[in-house]
Design a protein around this motif. Structure first.
Motif, short mmCIF file in Angstrom:
data_model
loop_
_atom_site.label_atom_id
_atom_site.label_comp_id
_atom_site.label_asym_id
_atom_site.label_seq_id
_atom_site.Cartn_x
_atom_site.Cartn_y
_atom_site.Cartn_z
N VAL A 2 10.01 -33.99 47.66
CA VAL A 2 11.36 -33.42 47.77
C VAL A 2 11.62 -32.46 46.62
O VAL A 2 11.76 -32.87 45.47
CB VAL A 2 12.43 -34.53 47.88
N ILE A 14 11.77 -38.26 35.88
CA ILE A 14 11.96 -38.79 37.25
C ILE A 14 11.50 -37.76 38.28
O ILE A 14 10.67 -38.04 39.14
CB ILE A 14 13.43 -39.20 37.48
N VAL A 71 10.42 -44.76 39.51
CA VAL A 71 9.29 -43.85 39.77
C VAL A 71 8.83 -43.10 38.52
O VAL A 71 7.76 -42.49 38.54
CB VAL A 71 9.60 -42.84 40.90
N SER A 72 9.63 -43.15 37.44
CA SER A 72 9.19 -42.48 36.22
C SER A 72 8.28 -43.38 35.38
O SER A 72 7.82 -42.98 34.32
CB SER A 72 10.40 -42.02 35.39
N GLY A 78 21.30 -42.11 50.56
CA GLY A 78 21.13 -40.67 50.69
C GLY A 78 20.00 -40.27 51.63
O GLY A 78 19.81 -40.85 52.71
N THR A 112 25.37 -36.40 50.45
CA THR A 112 24.85 -37.71 50.03
C THR A 112 25.63 -38.11 48.78
O THR A 112 26.35 -37.29 48.19
CB THR A 112 23.36 -37.61 49.66
N PRO A 113 25.44 -39.37 48.31
CA PRO A 113 26.12 -39.77 47.06
C PRO A 113 25.83 -38.82 45.89
O PRO A 113 26.70 -38.53 45.08
CB PRO A 113 25.55 -41.17 46.80
N SER A 169 14.00 -28.73 46.39
CA SER A 169 15.43 -28.41 46.55
C SER A 169 15.52 -26.89 46.70
O SER A 169 14.55 -26.19 46.37
CB SER A 169 16.18 -28.84 45.27
N ILE A 185 23.40 -31.23 51.01
CA ILE A 185 23.48 -32.21 52.09
C ILE A 185 24.39 -33.33 51.59
O ILE A 185 24.22 -33.80 50.45
CB ILE A 185 22.08 -32.81 52.39
N VAL A 244 25.29 -35.54 45.93
CA VAL A 244 26.05 -34.30 46.06
C VAL A 244 27.55 -34.56 45.86
O VAL A 244 28.26 -33.74 45.26
CB VAL A 244 25.73 -33.63 47.41
N PRO A 304 16.05 -29.06 50.47
CA PRO A 304 17.38 -29.18 51.07
C PRO A 304 18.39 -28.34 50.30
O PRO A 304 18.29 -28.17 49.08
CB PRO A 304 17.72 -30.67 50.93
N ASP A 330 12.89 -48.29 45.36
CA ASP A 330 14.10 -47.77 44.70
C ASP A 330 14.31 -48.58 43.42
O ASP A 330 13.88 -49.72 43.32
CB ASP A 330 15.34 -47.91 45.59
N ASN A 375 10.53 -38.93 47.42
CA ASN A 375 11.90 -38.39 47.51
C ASN A 375 12.80 -38.68 46.31
O ASN A 375 13.73 -37.94 46.05
CB ASN A 375 12.52 -38.95 48.80
N ALA A 376 12.52 -39.77 45.54
CA ALA A 376 13.48 -40.17 44.50
C ALA A 376 13.70 -39.04 43.50
O ALA A 376 12.76 -38.38 43.08
CB ALA A 376 12.95 -41.41 43.76
N GLY A 377 14.96 -38.82 43.15
CA GLY A 377 15.26 -37.77 42.18
C GLY A 377 16.71 -37.87 41.73
O GLY A 377 17.52 -38.54 42.37
N ILE A 378 16.98 -37.23 40.60
CA ILE A 378 18.36 -37.20 40.08
C ILE A 378 18.72 -35.75 39.76
O ILE A 378 17.85 -34.91 39.57
CB ILE A 378 18.52 -38.07 38.81
P1 NAD Z 1 21.09 -40.02 46.06
O1 NAD Z 1 21.50 -40.12 44.64
O2 NAD Z 1 22.11 -40.09 47.12
O3 NAD Z 1 19.93 -41.07 46.38
C1 NAD Z 1 18.79 -41.11 45.53
C2 NAD Z 1 18.15 -42.48 45.59
O4 NAD Z 1 17.03 -42.44 44.70
C3 NAD Z 1 19.06 -43.61 45.12
O5 NAD Z 1 18.93 -44.72 45.96
C4 NAD Z 1 18.56 -43.90 43.69
O6 NAD Z 1 18.75 -45.25 43.31
C5 NAD Z 1 17.08 -43.56 43.84
N1 NAD Z 1 16.45 -43.19 42.57
C6 NAD Z 1 16.86 -42.24 41.68
N2 NAD Z 1 16.04 -42.22 40.62
C7 NAD Z 1 15.10 -43.16 40.84
C8 NAD Z 1 13.98 -43.62 40.08
N3 NAD Z 1 13.70 -43.13 38.87
N4 NAD Z 1 13.19 -44.59 40.61
C9 NAD Z 1 13.49 -45.13 41.83
N5 NAD Z 1 14.54 -44.75 42.57
C10 NAD Z 1 15.34 -43.78 42.07
O7 NAD Z 1 20.33 -38.61 46.17
P2 NAD Z 1 19.93 -37.76 47.46
O8 NAD Z 1 20.93 -36.69 47.63
O9 NAD Z 1 19.58 -38.63 48.59
O10 NAD Z 1 18.62 -37.06 46.87
C11 NAD Z 1 17.31 -37.48 47.23
C12 NAD Z 1 16.36 -36.38 46.80
O11 NAD Z 1 16.72 -35.17 47.46
C13 NAD Z 1 16.37 -36.07 45.31
O12 NAD Z 1 15.07 -35.76 44.87
C14 NAD Z 1 17.26 -34.85 45.23
O13 NAD Z 1 17.00 -34.06 44.11
C15 NAD Z 1 16.87 -34.15 46.50
N6 NAD Z 1 17.84 -33.18 46.99
C16 NAD Z 1 19.02 -33.58 47.50
C17 NAD Z 1 19.89 -32.61 47.96
C18 NAD Z 1 21.21 -32.97 48.58
O14 NAD Z 1 21.94 -32.06 48.91
N7 NAD Z 1 21.56 -34.22 48.74
C19 NAD Z 1 19.57 -31.26 47.88
C20 NAD Z 1 18.34 -30.90 47.36
C21 NAD Z 1 17.48 -31.87 46.92
#
Ligand code: NAD
Length: 257
Positions: free
Chosen positions: A140, A113, A63-64, A14, A190-191, A142, A188, A193, A185, A34, A89-92
């Protein structure tokens, strides 16, 4: 970004991976964090394809977990001697549900997280940057850190907190040469979304995506590289005076009433 040492959390896919790819091409030294070890190894292959000479450190960490965060910061300093930039950046997303029905265990996990993970990161990276009297941090958030998003209370709470902590870091550590910003963001591709669109319309996630894109002023979703270019600027020396801001990268969508 040549030879700049950058930590990226959530680097395996992502938005984290897209920025890693962008910075690897520019010759940065990357510390990739990660909790998905397998995906992290795949990411290394992709980065080596982009720049065979790229210097990489990979650390499997959640990261938690505060100790794991302390460890990835220490390992980075041991390996590269400093930290110029931190892409926190890591988030769920968590599971979508109305506020009063939200699963409490999922709520706590999202906070652990997205909020605590970002906080632990700054807690351990900032002292290193203070010693250097230099550093750039990009947290990061949102669009869910700027406005409400239906059925995503935990996510919105955590991302507003990221935006708030960013303001405080900017206030407290600007005097040490540390500029801290957040990005917000929109959608976007990514996996994460893709998974969200599956929750909205399990039978036809593509239809949910098309429907969502219609309301964006640009009539499309963003792509990860469009986030990476902004992050790269904020982490670079080109950014000399932007701090404490939450910068939307959403095609203008967050201005819709
Ligand atoms: P994603 O799920 O595609 O990738 C996230 C990555 O973070 C993965 O590789 C996952 O293994 C890792 N990860 C998750 N929790 C973790 C943890 N506790 N410790 C270590 N690694 C961890 O997500 P993304 O879309 O790339 O999102 C990245 C960040 O951007 C997040 O914080 C998300 O909230 C934020 N975000 C994304 C979007 C979007 O549209 N994609 C929009 C707004 C915010």
């Amino acid at each position: 970004m040549k030879n700049k040492v950058i930590i990226i959390t959530g680097a395996a896919m992502g938005l984290g991976l897209a920025t890693a790819e962008y910075l690897a091409a520019k010759g940065a030294k990357l510390s990739l964090v990660d909790y998905n070890g397998e995906a992290l190894q795949d990411a290394v292959k992709k980065l080596k394809d982009i720049n065979a000479d790229v210097e990489l450190l990979t650390i499997e960490a959640d990261v938690s977990n505060e100790e794991a965060v302390k460890n990835y910061v220490e390992k980075t300093v041991e390996t590269f001697g400093r930290i110029d930039g931190f892409y926190n950046n890591a988030g769920i997303e968590g599971k979508q549900a109305p506020m009063t029905e939200y699963d409490l265990a999922v709520f706590k996990k999202v906070i652990d997280i997205n909020l605590m993970g970002v906080y632990y990161g700054m807690r351990y990276v900032i002292p290193v940057m203070q010693k250097q009297q230099y550093g750039k941090i990009v947290n990061v958030a949102s669009v869910g850190g700027i406005r409400g998003v239906q059925n995503q209370t935990a996510y919105v709470a955590s991302k507003h907190a990221v935006s708030g902590m960013t303001k405080n870091a900017g206030l407290e550590y600007g005097q040490d040469g540390i500029l801290t910003n957040a990005i917000a963001p929109g959608a976007i591709l990514t996996p994460m979304v893709e998974e969200a669109f599956k929750q909205v319309n399990p039978d036809d996630p593509k239809a949910a995506e098309t429907e969502y894109a219609k309301r964006n002023p640009t009539r499309r979703l963003g792509v990860p590289k469009e986030v990476a270019t902004v992050v790269s600027f904020l982490l670079s020396e080109e950014n000399g005076y932007v701090s404490g801001q939450t910068i939307a990268i959403d095609g203008g969508e967050s201005n819709i009433y």
